[in-house]
Design a protein around this motif. Structure first.
Motif, short mmCIF file in Angstrom:
data_model
loop_
_atom_site.label_atom_id
_atom_site.label_comp_id
_atom_site.label_asym_id
_atom_site.label_seq_id
_atom_site.Cartn_x
_atom_site.Cartn_y
_atom_site.Cartn_z
N GLU A 129 0.91 -1.23 -0.01
CA GLU A 129 0.05 -0.02 0.07
C GLU A 129 0.77 1.24 -0.12
OE1 GLU A 129 -2.07 -2.83 3.09
OE2 GLU A 129 -0.02 -2.24 2.66
N TRP A 138 -10.49 -2.59 0.62
CA TRP A 138 -9.70 -1.99 1.56
C TRP A 138 -10.33 -2.37 3.06
CZ3 TRP A 138 -5.27 0.56 0.88
CH2 TRP A 138 -4.64 0.98 -0.29
N TYR A 139 -9.49 -2.41 3.94
CA TYR A 139 -10.14 -2.43 5.50
C TYR A 139 -9.39 -1.49 6.07
CZ TYR A 139 -12.02 -7.03 4.13
OH TYR A 139 -12.92 -8.06 3.57
N ARG A 140 -9.92 -1.01 7.27
CA ARG A 140 -9.15 -0.18 8.39
C ARG A 140 -9.32 -0.66 9.63
NH1 ARG A 140 -13.01 5.31 7.50
NH2 ARG A 140 -14.67 4.45 8.51
N ARG A 185 -10.63 -4.36 13.04
CA ARG A 185 -10.67 -3.85 11.79
C ARG A 185 -11.77 -4.17 10.77
NH1 ARG A 185 -5.71 -7.09 8.33
NH2 ARG A 185 -4.54 -6.19 10.17
N VAL A 222 -13.71 -1.57 4.36
CA VAL A 222 -14.33 -0.05 4.23
C VAL A 222 -14.84 -0.27 2.77
CG1 VAL A 222 -13.46 2.09 3.44
CG2 VAL A 222 -12.45 0.73 5.23
N ASP A 225 -12.11 9.00 10.45
CA ASP A 225 -11.49 8.16 9.29
C ASP A 225 -10.11 7.68 9.69
OD1 ASP A 225 -13.13 9.98 7.01
OD2 ASP A 225 -13.83 8.08 7.61
N TYR A 257 -4.97 1.68 7.12
CA TYR A 257 -5.65 0.91 6.19
C TYR A 257 -4.96 -0.03 5.43
CZ TYR A 257 -9.22 4.73 6.33
OH TYR A 257 -10.24 5.61 6.78
#
Length: 124
Positions: free
Chosen positions: A6, A36-38, A45, A48, A89, A93
């Motif tokens: 990333e 995509w995860y965050r 986790r 997204v 946010d 990520y």
């Protein structure tokens, strides 16, 4: 093996924008879903956004209308355009991809791979 890397994270003020990129490399025959995860501090986790190899997308409610996921299949790359960023946010990520790969001798299998993450910090 398969690697996901990333890039694009950083510090941005609330209301600003960032574009994340994730490139997959290695023994790749094809890539199915990418996403995509965050993970925010002290939280689990969460998903997204995801995109299929056909371009269908899905988003968590909290980012709908602000984030856009896209992919370039020729480059094995997935993007996340993040607009109107909010302090909530803030998170690391992570990129995820379901990859048809090989362990040699012609044997193939599908597995899920993760990147190491990129930090997004939104200041209020």
């Amino acid at each position: 093996q398969v690697q996901l890397v990333e890039s694009g994270g950083g510090l941005v003020q609330a209301g600003g924008s960032l574009r994340l990129s994730c490139v997959a490399s290695g023994s790749i025959f094809s890539i199915n879903g990418m996403g995509w995860y965050r993970q925010a501090p002290g939280k689990e986790r969460e998903l997204v956004a995801v995109i299929t190899n056909g371009g269908s997308t899905n988003y968590v409610d909290s980012v709908k209308g602000r984030f856009t996921i896209s992919r370039d299949n020729a480059k094995n790359t997935v993007y996340l355009q993040m607009n109107s960023l909010k302090s909530e946010d803030t998170a690391v990520y992570y990129c995820n991809a379901e990859v048809l790969t090989t362990q040699g001798l012609g044997a193939t299998y599908t597995a899920s791979f993760w990147g190491k993450g990129t930090l997004v910090t939104v200041s209020s």
